[in-house]
Design a protein around this motif. Structure first.
Motif, PDB file in Angstrom:
ATOM      1  N   TYR A   1     -16.303 -24.711   8.950  1.00  0.00           N
ATOM      2  CA  TYR A   1     -14.938 -23.969  10.059  1.00  0.00           C
ATOM      3  C   TYR A   1     -15.277 -22.515   9.741  1.00  0.00           C
ATOM      4  CZ  TYR A   1     -10.331 -22.050   9.946  1.00  0.00           C
ATOM      5  OH  TYR A   1      -9.481 -21.237  10.448  1.00  0.00           O
ATOM      6  N   ILE A   2     -15.845 -21.434   9.104  1.00  0.00           N
ATOM      7  CA  ILE A   2     -15.996 -20.487   9.714  1.00  0.00           C
ATOM      8  C   ILE A   2     -16.628 -20.109  10.098  1.00  0.00           C
ATOM      9  CG2 ILE A   2     -16.615 -18.142   7.759  1.00  0.00           C
ATOM     10  CD1 ILE A   2     -15.216 -19.882   5.400  1.00  0.00           C
ATOM     11  N   GLY A   3     -17.385 -21.202  10.443  1.00  0.00           N
ATOM     12  CA  GLY A   3     -18.759 -21.138  11.530  1.00  0.00           C
ATOM     13  C   GLY A   3     -17.751 -21.011  12.968  1.00  0.00           C
ATOM     14  N   LYS A   4     -17.159 -22.277  12.701  1.00  0.00           N
ATOM     15  CA  LYS A   4     -16.969 -22.179  14.098  1.00  0.00           C
ATOM     16  C   LYS A   4     -15.139 -21.256  14.695  1.00  0.00           C
ATOM     17  CE  LYS A   4     -16.440 -27.626  14.108  1.00  0.00           C
ATOM     18  NZ  LYS A   4     -14.866 -28.777  14.390  1.00  0.00           N
ATOM     19  N   LEU A   5     -15.103 -20.654  13.865  1.00  0.00           N
ATOM     20  CA  LEU A   5     -14.226 -19.410  13.805  1.00  0.00           C
ATOM     21  C   LEU A   5     -15.126 -18.256  14.314  1.00  0.00           C
ATOM     22  CD1 LEU A   5     -11.971 -18.925  10.394  1.00  0.00           C
ATOM     23  CD2 LEU A   5     -10.961 -19.907  12.710  1.00  0.00           C
ATOM     24  N   LYS A   6     -15.849 -18.777  14.515  1.00  0.00           N
ATOM     25  CA  LYS A   6     -17.484 -17.457  14.941  1.00  0.00           C
ATOM     26  C   LYS A   6     -17.748 -17.763  16.252  1.00  0.00           C
ATOM     27  CE  LYS A   6     -18.761 -15.688  10.136  1.00  0.00           C
ATOM     28  NZ  LYS A   6     -19.763 -15.213   9.778  1.00  0.00           N
ATOM     29  N   GLU A   7     -17.164 -19.159  16.935  1.00  0.00           N
ATOM     30  CA  GLU A   7     -18.060 -19.177  17.799  1.00  0.00           C
ATOM     31  C   GLU A   7     -17.291 -18.252  18.787  1.00  0.00           C
ATOM     32  OE1 GLU A   7     -17.728 -23.175  17.850  1.00  0.00           O
ATOM     33  OE2 GLU A   7     -19.200 -23.337  16.483  1.00  0.00           O
ATOM     34  N   GLY A   8     -17.808 -17.577  19.819  1.00  0.00           N
ATOM     35  CA  GLY A   8     -17.433 -16.679  21.133  1.00  0.00           C
ATOM     36  C   GLY A   8     -16.697 -16.045  20.358  1.00  0.00           C
TER      37      GLY A   8
ATOM     38  N   LEU B   1     -15.737 -10.730  15.513  1.00  0.00           N
ATOM     39  CA  LEU B   1     -15.502 -11.735  14.263  1.00  0.00           C
ATOM     40  C   LEU B   1     -16.836 -12.293  14.269  1.00  0.00           C
ATOM     41  CD1 LEU B   1     -13.231 -12.028  12.250  1.00  0.00           C
ATOM     42  CD2 LEU B   1     -13.230 -14.023  13.540  1.00  0.00           C
ATOM     43  N   ALA B   2     -18.232 -12.621  14.864  1.00  0.00           N
ATOM     44  CA  ALA B   2     -19.947 -12.820  14.560  1.00  0.00           C
ATOM     45  C   ALA B   2     -20.352 -12.233  13.936  1.00  0.00           C
ATOM     46  CB  ALA B   2     -20.482 -13.669  15.230  1.00  0.00           C
ATOM     47  N   SER B   3     -20.404 -10.880  12.985  1.00  0.00           N
ATOM     48  CA  SER B   3     -20.995  -9.760  13.329  1.00  0.00           C
ATOM     49  C   SER B   3     -20.030  -9.777  11.535  1.00  0.00           C
ATOM     50  CB  SER B   3     -20.783  -8.499  13.626  1.00  0.00           C
ATOM     51  OG  SER B   3     -19.739  -8.589  13.713  1.00  0.00           O
ATOM     52  N   LEU B   4     -19.515  -9.989  11.105  1.00  0.00           N
ATOM     53  CA  LEU B   4     -18.749  -9.974   9.931  1.00  0.00           C
ATOM     54  C   LEU B   4     -19.712 -10.778   8.606  1.00  0.00           C
ATOM     55  CD1 LEU B   4     -15.220  -8.832  10.388  1.00  0.00           C
ATOM     56  CD2 LEU B   4     -16.950  -8.202  10.695  1.00  0.00           C
ATOM     57  N   SER B   5     -19.120 -10.970   7.466  1.00  0.00           N
ATOM     58  CA  SER B   5     -19.407 -11.809   6.736  1.00  0.00           C
ATOM     59  C   SER B   5     -19.072 -12.532   6.734  1.00  0.00           C
ATOM     60  CB  SER B   5     -19.875 -10.886   5.610  1.00  0.00           C
ATOM     61  OG  SER B   5     -18.974 -10.655   4.889  1.00  0.00           O
ATOM     62  N   ASP B   6     -19.296 -13.994   5.808  1.00  0.00           N
ATOM     63  CA  ASP B   6     -18.763 -15.191   5.718  1.00  0.00           C
ATOM     64  C   ASP B   6     -17.628 -14.148   4.485  1.00  0.00           C
ATOM     65  OD1 ASP B   6     -19.582 -16.393   7.026  1.00  0.00           O
ATOM     66  OD2 ASP B   6     -20.653 -17.547   5.854  1.00  0.00           O
ATOM     67  N   GLU B   7     -17.356 -13.665   4.078  1.00  0.00           N
ATOM     68  CA  GLU B   7     -16.270 -13.413   2.834  1.00  0.00           C
ATOM     69  C   GLU B   7     -15.373 -12.523   4.091  1.00  0.00           C
ATOM     70  OE1 GLU B   7     -19.615 -13.842   2.229  1.00  0.00           O
ATOM     71  OE2 GLU B   7     -19.573 -14.785   0.668  1.00  0.00           O
ATOM     72  N   THR B   8     -15.708 -11.740   4.160  1.00  0.00           N
ATOM     73  CA  THR B   8     -14.350 -10.712   5.125  1.00  0.00           C
ATOM     74  C   THR B   8     -13.892 -11.823   6.323  1.00  0.00           C
ATOM     75  OG1 THR B   8     -15.870  -8.653   5.059  1.00  0.00           O
ATOM     76  CG2 THR B   8     -14.753  -9.329   7.040  1.00  0.00           C
ATOM     77  N   VAL B   9     -14.830 -12.739   6.848  1.00  0.00           N
ATOM     78  CA  VAL B   9     -13.926 -13.565   7.972  1.00  0.00           C
ATOM     79  C   VAL B   9     -13.300 -13.836   7.557  1.00  0.00           C
ATOM     80  CG1 VAL B   9     -14.548 -15.381   9.238  1.00  0.00           C
ATOM     81  CG2 VAL B   9     -15.828 -13.593   9.447  1.00  0.00           C
ATOM     82  N   SER B  10     -13.130 -14.440   6.129  1.00  0.00           N
ATOM     83  CA  SER B  10     -12.643 -15.413   5.269  1.00  0.00           C
ATOM     84  C   SER B  10     -11.102 -14.943   5.004  1.00  0.00           C
ATOM     85  CB  SER B  10     -12.944 -16.322   3.920  1.00  0.00           C
ATOM     86  OG  SER B  10     -14.092 -16.692   4.601  1.00  0.00           O
TER      87      SER B  10
ATOM     88  N   VAL C   1      -8.389 -17.959   5.220  1.00  0.00           N
ATOM     89  CA  VAL C   1      -8.749 -19.266   4.187  1.00  0.00           C
ATOM     90  C   VAL C   1      -9.065 -18.511   3.225  1.00  0.00           C
ATOM     91  CG1 VAL C   1     -11.242 -19.654   3.816  1.00  0.00           C
ATOM     92  CG2 VAL C   1     -11.113 -19.196   6.030  1.00  0.00           C
ATOM     93  N   THR C   2      -8.718 -17.401   2.801  1.00  0.00           N
ATOM     94  CA  THR C   2      -8.403 -16.307   0.950  1.00  0.00           C
ATOM     95  C   THR C   2      -7.577 -15.561   1.327  1.00  0.00           C
ATOM     96  OG1 THR C   2     -10.755 -15.142   1.388  1.00  0.00           O
ATOM     97  CG2 THR C   2     -10.540 -17.610   0.347  1.00  0.00           C
ATOM     98  N   ARG C   3      -7.352 -14.660   0.754  1.00  0.00           N
ATOM     99  CA  ARG C   3      -6.247 -13.675   0.149  1.00  0.00           C
ATOM    100  C   ARG C   3      -6.752 -13.186  -1.190  1.00  0.00           C
ATOM    101  NH1 ARG C   3      -0.170 -14.155   1.470  1.00  0.00           N
ATOM    102  NH2 ARG C   3      -0.230 -12.075   1.501  1.00  0.00           N
ATOM    103  N   ASN C   4      -7.348 -11.509  -1.210  1.00  0.00           N
ATOM    104  CA  ASN C   4      -7.900 -11.079  -2.289  1.00  0.00           C
ATOM    105  C   ASN C   4      -8.524 -12.477  -3.283  1.00  0.00           C
ATOM    106  OD1 ASN C   4      -6.326  -8.905  -1.249  1.00  0.00           O
ATOM    107  ND2 ASN C   4      -4.999  -9.772  -2.516  1.00  0.00           N
TER     108      ASN C   4
END
Length: 486
Positions: free
Chosen positions: A177-184, A188-197, A202-205
């Motif tokens: 899902y995180i990968g799909k968030l980055k598509e296009g 956003l794609a340049s950021l780490s998974d943790e930052t995107v989350s 997806v997460t808060r703190n």
């Protein structure tokens, strides 16, 4: 209102002898009623406001008694309005009838962002009322919270689930899902998974949010036991009706799991408990399955309930209800219509969204379009199937959609068609005791198209083994004969 409009209201009161959702009567013959706070609150908290008519005594069969002093009455009423939060600004109209004075106080609706309107003397919890029919009733804590949630833009879909960890979710699906968030989205794609989350809730703190749990946990009910669906089939038209053996439900299931799983299981439950009929079009000869309700509409209704229900702590013990009665299906979810939209505007204007992160996530997962097309789709599918339009109800902290079955007369017409079809088949079987050509059968059936006659009426009987072909290996041969084995 004008004096003429006020007089019409007075006449209507005498004709109907009743109060209504937007009308309250008070005597005021001997002085101003001491406590108008309940009605001031309830009228202010509904979109249409309301009117209080002074000078009519409900306890005397709505007798017109007049008011003691129109000028002082207005002053006293206004003093009570000043004790409300926010302050109520009534609009007064005075008229005379048969030598008696009457006063109308129009109570305007308070803006949604300022509700609930309540009596300051007892506070918001005890002083907030809602109108129900012709009575004023205390608002529940949840109803009060609902206004606050909209005003302050609470997002319960991204509140932290304290006990949830990465071990309690499907990590592969989550990272897909995180990968799909980055598509296009190059930035956003340049950021780490943790930052995107963190950015996409997806997460808060570092802690998982409710949306993440509801979408990617195999069993969110470990955290929220009430965030499921109770599906029941009632052997009657009202809850409490019983079957021939005293059973209250002919099927009863608690549907749990994450949102995609609950959606699929709910559809399976409906499929299992709907009637299925095969209908043959008399003009085209095509077969089609007909069910009590179109599954596309059912899917949209269940999905809407899962996406737009209230996920606050106030509703953690309130599951969605999926009820199949003999004459209808109802889907009820906790949380009334969110924001400013009204029932008659559903599907016509863009609504406020109670759970925007959850709705967006389901769009990314290709489960919903998130284009406000759900209700138009439901309406279109019901119309396409010749069913009554869906009924939507918003009532005191809950929302429901009702699908009704076909009119009983439709069923009678279907039975007549079935009976006619069976009679025709019997005649055709009898006619074909002597081998017949395609042309002869077409003439017998009164049809000019022999191809249609064979495909529509004969081939189904061939498939059932009731009619045979003289040349089964050459079904299209012009010399083909059709006959019934005696």
């Amino acid at each position: 209102m004008t004096i003429e409009e006020f007089e019409i209201i007075l006449n209507r009161i005498q004709q109907q002898k009743t109060e209504t959702q937007t009308l309250e009567v008070k005597s005021a013959a001997d002085g101003c009623p001491k406590k108008l706070f309940d009605t001031l609150s309830s009228f202010s908290n509904q979109d249409d406001g309301g009117v209080i008519v002074f000078g009519v005594d409900e306890n005397q069969n709505f007798r017109e008694v007049g008011v003691y002093d129109p000028q002082d009455l207005q002053k006293q009423v206004n003093n009570q309005c000043l004790q409300m939060e926010p302050v109520v600004r009534p609009l007064f109209t005075v008229t005379e009838k048969d030598g008696k004075s009457f006063v109308a106080a129009e109570i305007p609706a308070v803006d949604l962002t300022e509700r609930p309107c309540y009596y300051k003397g007892v506070g918001r919890i005890k002083g907030s009322y809602i109108r129900s029919g012709d009575s004023d009733e205390h608002m529940t804590e949840y109803e009060i919270y609902s206004y606050e949630a909209f005003r302050k833009k609470y997002q319960d879909d991204i509140r932290v689930v304290e006990r949830a960890t990465m071990q309690t979710v499907d990590e592969k699906k989550l990272y897909d899902y995180i990968g799909k968030l980055k598509e296009g989205k190059p930035n956003l794609a340049s950021l780490s998974d943790e930052t995107v989350s963190e950015l996409m809730s997806v997460t808060r703190n570092g802690s998982l949010t409710l949306s993440t749990v509801m979408l990617f946990s195999p069993y969110p009910q470990a955290f929220f036991p009430g965030f499921g669906i109770i599906a029941s089939v009632v052997p009657g038209t009202e809850m409490g009706d019983t079957g021939e053996q005293g059973e209250r439900f002919t099927d009863n299931q608690r549907i749990e799991g994450n949102i995609p799983q609950m959606l699929e299981e709910a559809l399976q439950f409906v499929r299992r408990n709907m009637h299925h009929r095969t209908i043959i079009d008399p003009y085209t000869g095509k077969r089609a399955d007909r069910t009590d309700y179109p599954l596309t509409a059912v899917r949209e209704a269940v999905l809407n309930a899962l996406v737009h229900r209230d996920y606050s702590m106030h509703t953690e013990a309130m599951p969605i209800q999926l009820l199949l009665f003999e004459d209808r299906m109802e889907i009820r979810n906790p949380g009334g219509i969110y924001g400013r939209i009204q029932v008659d505007q559903l599907g016509k204007v863009q609504p406020d969204t109670r759970n925007p992160v959850l709705a967006m996530a389901l769009e990314v997962l290709d489960i919903t379009e998130n284009r406000y097309s759900g209700i138009p789709t439901i309406r279109r599918e019901m119309e396409r199937c010749g069913l009554p339009q869906p009924e939507f109800t918003d009532a005191r902290g809950s929302f429901a959609v009702c699908f009704r079955k076909r009119d009983e007369n439709d069923g009678k017409r279907d039975n007549r068609r079935k009976s006619d079809e069976e009679d025709l088949q019997s005649s055709l079987l009898l006619y074909c005791r002597t081998p017949r050509t395609k042309k002869e059968i077409g003439a017998f059936l009164g049809l000019s198209s022999t191809t249609y006659a064979i495909q529509r009426y004969v081939m189904p009987l061939v498939e059932q083994g009731k009619i045979r072909m003289s040349m089964p290996d050459k079904p299209k041969s012009p010399k083909q004969l059709f006959y019934t084995e005696i």
